[in-house]
Design an enzyme around this catalytic site. Sequence first.
Site, mmCIF file in Angstrom:
data_model
loop_
_atom_site.group_PDB
_atom_site.id
_atom_site.type_symbol
_atom_site.label_atom_id
_atom_site.label_comp_id
_atom_site.label_asym_id
_atom_site.label_seq_id
_atom_site.Cartn_x
_atom_site.Cartn_y
_atom_site.Cartn_z
ATOM 1 N N ARG A 175 78.283 82.077 -44.171
ATOM 2 C CA ARG A 175 78.402 81.975 -42.913
ATOM 3 C C ARG A 175 77.261 82.232 -42.354
ATOM 4 N NH1 ARG A 175 84.116 80.036 -43.277
ATOM 5 N NH2 ARG A 175 84.346 77.698 -43.419
ATOM 6 N N HIS A 221 80.754 90.364 -51.255
ATOM 7 C CA HIS A 221 81.815 89.839 -52.835
ATOM 8 C C HIS A 221 80.708 91.139 -53.934
ATOM 9 C CE1 HIS A 221 80.612 85.768 -50.956
ATOM 10 N NE2 HIS A 221 81.858 85.676 -51.343
ATOM 11 N N HIS A 245 77.542 87.675 -51.303
ATOM 12 C CA HIS A 245 75.956 88.900 -50.630
ATOM 13 C C HIS A 245 77.354 90.179 -51.041
ATOM 14 C CE1 HIS A 245 80.273 89.016 -48.150
ATOM 15 N NE2 HIS A 245 80.256 87.139 -48.131
ATOM 16 N N GLN A 253 91.081 73.960 -47.922
ATOM 17 C CA GLN A 253 91.124 74.796 -46.908
ATOM 18 C C GLN A 253 90.377 74.276 -45.886
ATOM 19 O OE1 GLN A 253 89.408 77.598 -49.557
ATOM 20 N NE2 GLN A 253 88.974 78.827 -47.932
HETATM 21 O O1 PAF Z 1 88.041 83.320 -48.966
HETATM 22 C C1 PAF Z 1 87.320 82.984 -49.665
HETATM 23 O O2 PAF Z 1 86.417 82.577 -50.464
HETATM 24 C C2 PAF Z 1 88.598 81.765 -50.689
HETATM 25 O O3 PAF Z 1 88.987 81.563 -49.311
HETATM 26 C C3 PAF Z 1 89.357 82.014 -51.155
HETATM 27 C C4 PAF Z 1 90.303 83.264 -51.434
HETATM 28 C C5 PAF Z 1 88.191 82.020 -52.564
HETATM 29 C C6 PAF Z 1 89.910 80.310 -51.251
HETATM 30 O O4 PAF Z 1 89.253 79.451 -51.514
#
Ligand code: PAF
Length: 283
Positions: A187, A37, A34, A61
Amino acid sequence: MEIVESIESLQQQLAHARAAGKTIAFVPTMGFLHAGHLSLLEEGRRRGDVLVLSIFVNPTQFGQGEDFEDYPRDLQQDCALAEAVGVDLVFAPSSAAMYPRGYATEVNVSGITAGLCGASRPTHFRGVCTVVTKLFNIVQPHVALFGSKDFQQLAVVKRLTQDLNLPIEIIGMPIYREADGLAMSSRNVYLDSEQRRQSLALSQAITLAQDLVKQGEGEVATVIAAVSRHLGAQSLIRSDYVAICHQLTLEPQQRIDKDSVLLIAAFVGQTRLIDNGYLMDLS
Ligand code: PAF
């Protein structure tokens, strides 16, 4: 722009760039890009001769029952956006390449990962730290850029980089918001129209807290109570935490000072959103 899946071929290309004296800027993401980024990528473009974007929805994660399977993915659109902002290399590895059979190493930062998001997502930061360390080792960037919506993540990555003596400059970029104030997040696509409307309470609560502090309120408990009341007034919002912490240590505070940051995590329906804002020195 080139899309690279193999770790070895990315490393080869970047070794050539490094040998030629080029500066490498790196933006790690989980894709579904988006405007937030894109602002990281634009800054990366200014800071590096070679700009690397990674797109990897990192399974480690996500906790049990979280949205790993459903996490939005659109590699084709991501690549089109990346090309338009001048990315040189998109690194999009498979899970099997990142975590091959027998993979057994984890990176854990203690202390600042214990509270806030770490309290409700106990394995989350271990997964983030593991993948970020791997990505840093693969890309070996000079500069890496992260968004500050994930305020705790940014603090954790700075801690990790310092503690492991990684020669990488970590840059935190400001939160990018929709016109009505909602912090941009991949999200947000999960929200239906009523949830989207109610999700505005998060950014509104931050403004409310900043206004209270401007009017002279210095008690953390009073500000937290006002923020919680504001969130609680929305039928679809269930607050996960509302905290006021020191911006570097993330220790909870009693009194508001120039280092205070308000951090909010809340479920809007099933979707967990986070937001934050400094309470003083808003210039
Ligand atoms: O912020 C994110 O999108 C993720 O946590 C990252 C830093 C790319 C690690 O997977």
